[in-house]
Design a protein around this motif. Structure first.
Motif, mmCIF file in Angstrom:
data_model
loop_
_atom_site.group_PDB
_atom_site.id
_atom_site.type_symbol
_atom_site.label_atom_id
_atom_site.label_comp_id
_atom_site.label_asym_id
_atom_site.label_seq_id
_atom_site.Cartn_x
_atom_site.Cartn_y
_atom_site.Cartn_z
ATOM 1 N N VAL A 154 37.871 -9.799 39.634
ATOM 2 C CA VAL A 154 36.941 -8.770 39.434
ATOM 3 C C VAL A 154 35.491 -8.910 39.827
ATOM 4 O O VAL A 154 35.087 -9.817 39.920
ATOM 5 N N ILE B 98 38.109 -4.041 41.866
ATOM 6 C CA ILE B 98 39.542 -5.075 41.405
ATOM 7 C C ILE B 98 39.835 -5.419 42.605
ATOM 8 O O ILE B 98 40.342 -4.865 43.467
ATOM 9 N N LEU C 262 43.950 -6.776 31.649
ATOM 10 C CA LEU C 262 43.061 -7.144 32.762
ATOM 11 C C LEU C 262 42.579 -8.448 32.665
ATOM 12 O O LEU C 262 41.818 -9.032 31.910
ATOM 13 N N ASP D 57 41.073 -11.447 34.315
ATOM 14 C CA ASP D 57 40.010 -11.497 35.257
ATOM 15 C C ASP D 57 40.007 -13.303 35.334
ATOM 16 O O ASP D 57 39.965 -13.808 34.510
ATOM 17 N N SER E 211 34.217 -6.737 34.780
ATOM 18 C CA SER E 211 35.662 -6.702 33.986
ATOM 19 C C SER E 211 35.270 -5.753 32.756
ATOM 20 O O SER E 211 35.904 -4.755 32.378
ATOM 21 N N VAL F 104 40.757 -7.371 27.918
ATOM 22 C CA VAL F 104 40.101 -8.214 29.164
ATOM 23 C C VAL F 104 40.209 -9.824 28.907
ATOM 24 O O VAL F 104 39.661 -9.862 27.631
ATOM 25 N N HIS G 12 39.896 -13.833 30.327
ATOM 26 C CA HIS G 12 39.538 -14.724 31.683
ATOM 27 C C HIS G 12 40.552 -15.964 31.640
ATOM 28 O O HIS G 12 41.219 -16.272 30.678
#
Length: 172
Positions: free
Chosen positions: A53, A63, A91, A93, A104, A121, A123
């Motif tokens: 992202v 994205i 999502l 990221d 994000s 979201v 990571h």
């Protein structure tokens, strides 16, 4: 595709021949090919997107799916999620941290704020923690836990951001 191959799932968790079946060659019909435009829209309750992202030159979030792939705008992603009746977007990221000013988080807020599904979201800095967290998350979803309860991260040491509209915790 690269994430699943890098994560090296154990033989017991995901058989090697199943990995390709888990990967969408045409993410939500967004490839722009004639096949994707003519194909019937499939319903996906949960979409798990492992991607990069970032932002364009104006600061708007984008994205990224890898080299050679066109970046996707949040609006186009939101439209595809609504069309496929998605209730949760995960999502994942590849960035380091999640803050409100990060792309994000902005993507999540845009998707939910414009009538899209709930967005979780996270990571992907620690693959083992991510895998343990996702196993716990999907287990909670399968046991019909409210989303806010299933998405708890305390024992995994991860940063996640859950964005949802009204009634979001009961979305699944």
């Amino acid at each position: 595709r690269a994430f699943l191959r890098q994560a090296r799932p154990t033989r017991s968790s995901v058989p090697e021949e199943s990995i390709d079946a888990l990967l969408a060659p045409d993410f939500l019909g967004l490839s722009g090919s004639a096949d994707s435009e003519n194909r019937q829209t499939l319903k996906y309750d949960i979409v798990h997107c492992v991607c990069g992202v970032g932002s364009d030159y104006t600061g708007d979030p984008l994205i990224f799916f890898g080299l050679g792939q066109r970046p996707l705008t949040p609006g186009k992603l939101r439209d595809a999620l609504v069309k496929s009746e998605t209730r949760l977007l995960i999502l994942q990221d590849s960035g380091r941290h999640i803050y409100a000013s990060m792309p994000s988080a902005r993507i999540a807020e845009f998707i939910v704020g414009s009538g899209g599904p709930a967005v979780l979201v996270l990571h992907s800095e620690h693959i083992a923690r991510i895998n343990a967290y996702l196993t716990n998350l999907y287990s909670g979803i399968l046991r019909n836990q409210p989303l806010q309860e299933a998405a708890q991260t305390e024992k995994f040491g991860l940063e996640v951001l859950l964005v949802h509209g009204e009634g979001g915790p009961q979305v699944l």
